[in-house]
Structures are given as structure tokens and as C-alpha cells.
Design a protein around this motif. Structure first.
Motif, PDB file in Angstrom:
ATOM      1  N   GLY A   1       0.806  -1.217   0.000  1.00 45.85           N
ATOM      2  CA  GLY A   1       0.000   0.000   0.000  1.00 45.85           C
ATOM      3  C   GLY A   1       0.838   1.265   0.000  1.00 45.85           C
TER       4      GLY A   1
ATOM      5  N   ASN B   1      -0.651  15.835   1.154  1.00 47.51           N
ATOM      6  CA  ASN B   1      -1.175  14.595   0.581  1.00 47.51           C
ATOM      7  C   ASN B   1      -0.246  14.107  -0.526  1.00 47.51           C
ATOM      8  OD1 ASN B   1      -2.907  12.421   0.024  1.00 47.51           O
ATOM      9  ND2 ASN B   1      -4.062  13.600  -1.479  1.00 47.51           N
TER      10      ASN B   1
ATOM     11  N   GLY C   1       2.090  12.165  -3.113  1.00 47.24           N
ATOM     12  CA  GLY C   1       1.786  11.013  -3.943  1.00 47.24           C
ATOM     13  C   GLY C   1       2.784  10.855  -5.064  1.00 47.24           C
TER      14      GLY C   1
ATOM     15  N   GLY D   1      -0.297   6.523  -6.577  1.00 41.46           N
ATOM     16  CA  GLY D   1      -0.726   6.371  -5.193  1.00 41.46           C
ATOM     17  C   GLY D   1      -0.583   7.675  -4.442  1.00 41.46           C
ATOM     18  N   GLU D   2      -1.324   7.828  -3.347  1.00 42.67           N
ATOM     19  CA  GLU D   2      -1.207   9.025  -2.514  1.00 42.67           C
ATOM     20  C   GLU D   2      -1.541   8.679  -1.068  1.00 42.67           C
ATOM     21  OE1 GLU D   2      -3.771  12.019  -4.117  1.00 42.67           O
ATOM     22  OE2 GLU D   2      -5.469  10.676  -4.316  1.00 42.67           O
TER      23      GLU D   2
ATOM     24  N   LYS E   1      -3.682   9.708   1.062  1.00 44.32           N
ATOM     25  CA  LYS E   1      -5.069   9.513   1.485  1.00 44.32           C
ATOM     26  C   LYS E   1      -5.577   8.099   1.213  1.00 44.32           C
ATOM     27  CE  LYS E   1      -7.871  11.095  -2.448  1.00 44.32           C
ATOM     28  NZ  LYS E   1      -8.943  12.034  -2.838  1.00 44.32           N
ATOM     29  N   ASP E   2      -4.876   7.335   0.360  1.00 50.31           N
ATOM     30  CA  ASP E   2      -5.266   5.952   0.073  1.00 50.31           C
ATOM     31  C   ASP E   2      -5.031   5.036   1.276  1.00 50.31           C
ATOM     32  OD1 ASP E   2      -5.768   6.795  -2.520  1.00 50.31           O
ATOM     33  OD2 ASP E   2      -3.822   6.131  -3.284  1.00 50.31           O
ATOM     34  N   VAL E   3      -4.090   5.409   2.146  1.00 53.02           N
ATOM     35  CA  VAL E   3      -3.679   4.497   3.224  1.00 53.02           C
ATOM     36  C   VAL E   3      -3.766   5.118   4.618  1.00 53.02           C
ATOM     37  CG1 VAL E   3      -2.185   3.029   1.807  1.00 53.02           C
ATOM     38  CG2 VAL E   3      -1.267   5.154   2.770  1.00 53.02           C
TER      39      VAL E   3
ATOM     40  N   ASP F   1     -10.494  11.616   6.982  1.00 56.45           N
ATOM     41  CA  ASP F   1     -11.575  12.395   6.354  1.00 56.45           C
ATOM     42  C   ASP F   1     -11.615  13.835   6.865  1.00 56.45           C
ATOM     43  OD1 ASP F   1     -12.338  10.229   4.875  1.00 56.45           O
ATOM     44  OD2 ASP F   1     -13.972   9.636   6.207  1.00 56.45           O
TER      45      ASP F   1
ATOM     46  N   TYR G   1      -5.766  16.489  -4.186  1.00 58.34           N
ATOM     47  CA  TYR G   1      -4.516  16.455  -4.952  1.00 58.34           C
ATOM     48  C   TYR G   1      -3.520  17.482  -4.415  1.00 58.34           C
ATOM     49  CZ  TYR G   1      -1.147  16.729  -8.745  1.00 58.34           C
ATOM     50  OH  TYR G   1       0.028  16.740  -9.470  1.00 58.34           O
TER      51      TYR G   1
END
Length: 309
Positions: A125, A143, A145, A149-150, A152-154, A173, A179
Motif C-alpha cells: 500500500g 497529501n 503522492g 498512489g497518494e 489519502k489511500d492508506v 476524512d 490532490y
């Protein structure tokens, strides 16, 4: 304006919060940024505990002193006039721990090292982060990336200190991650640690992805010179580097700052550039691309500090 660095009262109060080795006076910030740019900080403080971070923020508030969080200086340009007041660097907060598929990393840890920790525990991840030079705190701040991937994905949650010096725990959240942006700068949060949720994976497969991304980074990016990484965000429908290249700007130089010959999206410090030269080249690139293609290049790198007197 009287430099805060001459104020022994503030110095003495800082020494009551943290040890002498963690308080530097009139410290050249060029020694603490990836671009090797920047004037002096009145005070550069490197706290070792969350409590020290809180107390330093409260001191700045109580004494009405300017306060700046430096991060690890990877995606940052500090102007030649330096920064007044207290500058905080969280380079001593570097603990990383893993429990099951969860990694908790302190804000001063390098996000690269967190990705390596994930590999060690066969967790997938964070492969995308294996080449991002910033700290965990900086990665949340923007954020960060790469390669699809970035953060906020994990990211699950983060522990922060707010403007008043209080600790808060926030979910991903609540950070409005988008971005290359978050609400961390707007809210004035100082990230203390981040909790990441990953997935069990195969060691060899994870390593192969990381090796491939590392090769791509090292072969395409001008890592041999000081820089702030990618200077500009990707404009919708375009690639910043391609626009700069097609504007015949590769190799363009102002003073010691140059648009990289290896990757046009980078501006490198090839010969003791000043921050003023570096910033002037950024503006020149923005103006040239706008004139030629009608596309506005928005800075990804943050510029802070004062102009020289």
C-alpha cells in the motif's frame, strides 16, 4: 525590527522546555532544506517529545512570537531574509512501529523509511512512497503522492497539535485530503504522528514494485543536485515537465538556479543559488508557459520567509 534571536528571555524559556542541543540561535536554514537555500532563523528548535512540541507552541502564543513549522525542508523554499521568531523542525520524532497491518509513524520519520518498514513486514500500500523524500508530517501536509498512489489511500488517522497547543486525534476524512493539498496549513495543525492501514502482501512482489519505482525515479530525476523535487502541480490535461520542455526552458538559468536538463519539472541548485534566483526562475517558467500555451502552472513547492533587507 529587532530580531527575536537577540532576546535572551525567549532563549531561557526555550531551555526550560527542551535541552540546549535542541535550540539553535541565528541558524542558517540553508543547512536544513533540500534546496540548500534560505537565510537565518532567529531560533531553530528540534523538540524530542510531544509535550515539548505543545509547550513550544504555547510559548510562542504567550509571548506573541511568530511561529513556523519547517518540516524536513524537502518541498520548501526559504527566502534569503530567513524567518523571524521560532522555527520548529521535528527531525527528532522518527519512531515507526508496526502492529498487524497497521503502521504508526512519527511526523519526523521519512516516508521512504515507512515504506521500507512496510516491506519488512510484507505490507502493501505504501510502495508509491519509496521515492518521496519528505517526512511523514510533510506527506500529510500536502497529501504526497507518486506513481498513482497518494497518502489519502492508506491514512487512517493522525495525532496533531493545534494552534493553542492542544493535542487532537483526527480521522483522514477530517483533513480534506485532495490532490497535493490538505487543510493542515489552513488549520495550523502540527502533525505528531500518522496511522496507516495496509494489506498483507508478498515480500518479493512488493520489493519488485519498489525497485522498479526507485529505478524510474533515479533514472529520470536530477538527484545529483539540491532541489525541492517537482516544482509545479500537474495542470489538468497536461504534464508540467512536458510544457516546460516544449517551451524550450530546459537549461534556462538564473544565477545558480537552473531548469534541470534531466527533468524539466525540476529546478536545481547547480552553483550556490540564492532563494531569490530560484524564485525568479520559477516565475520566469510560469510566465513563459502561460504565454506559449495559456496554461497556468501552480506551484507545488511552498515558499516561506522574508526577503533580504
Amino acid at each position: 525590527m529587532i530580531r527575536v534571536g537577540l532576546n535572551h528571555h525567549i532563549y531561557d524559556k526555550l531551555l526550560k522546555i527542551t535541552s540546549q542541543k535542541n535550540v539553535m540561535v541565528d541558524e542558517k536554514l540553508k543547512n536544513h532544506t533540500y534546496t540548500r537555500l534560505g537565510g537565518k532563523a532567529d531560533f531553530l528548535v528540534t523538540p524530542e517529545t510531544y509535550k515539548e512540541v505543545q509547550e513550544i507552541v504555547k510559548l510562542a502564543n504567550n509571548e506573541n512570537i511568530p511561529f513556523t513549522l519547517l518540516g524536513n525542508g524537502s518541498n520548501l523554499i526559504v527566502k534569503d531574509g530567513g524567518i523571524r521568531g521560532i522555527v520548529m523542525n521535528l527531525q527528532r520524532l522518527t519512531d515507526i512501529s508496526t502492529t498487524g497491518t497497521t503502521i504508526v509513524a512519527q511526523s519526523g520519520a521519512r516516508i521512504i523509511d515507512v515504506s521500507r518498514e512496510a516491506l519488512t513486514h510484507r505490507l502493501s500500500g505504501l510502495e508509491f512512497a519509496c521515492g518521496i523524500p519528505g517526512s511523514v508530517g510533510g506527506a500529510l501536509f500536502m497529501n504526497a503522492g507518486a506513481y498513482g498512489g497518494e497518502i489519502k489511500d492508506v491514512l487512517v488517522s493522525t495525532k496533531v497539535v493545534d494552534k493553542k497547543g492542544n493535542i487532537q486525534i483526527l480521522t483522514a476524512d477530517q483533513l480534506d485530503l485532495d490532490y497535493r493539498t490538505s487543510n493542515i496549513p489552513e488549520k495550523g495543525y502540527i502533525v505528531l504522528e500518522a496511522t496507516f492501514s495496509l494489506k498483507k502482501g508478498n515480500y518479493e512482489e512488493i520489493k519488485a514494485i519498489m525497485d522498479d519505482l526507485t529505478y524510474k525515479r533515479e533514472s529520470k530525476q536530477p538527484l545529483e543536485y539540491p532541489s525541492c523535487g517537482s516544482v509545479f502541480k500537474r495542470p489538468p490535461g497536461y504534464f508540467a515537465g512536458k510544457l516546460i520542455q516544449d517551451s524550450d526552458l530546459q537549461g534556462k538559468q538564473i544565477g545558480g538556479a537552473q531548469v534541470s536538463l534531466k527533468h524539466a519539472g525540476f529546478i536545481v541548485n547547480i552553483d550556490n543559488a540564492t532563494a531569490s534566483e530560484y524564485i525568479a526562475l520559477i516565475h520566469h517558467v510560469q510566465e513563459t508557459v502561460m504565454k506559449k500555451f495559456g496554461v497556468k502552472l501552480e506551484r507545488e513547492v511552498k515558499i516561506i520567509g522574508e526577503d533580504p533587507q
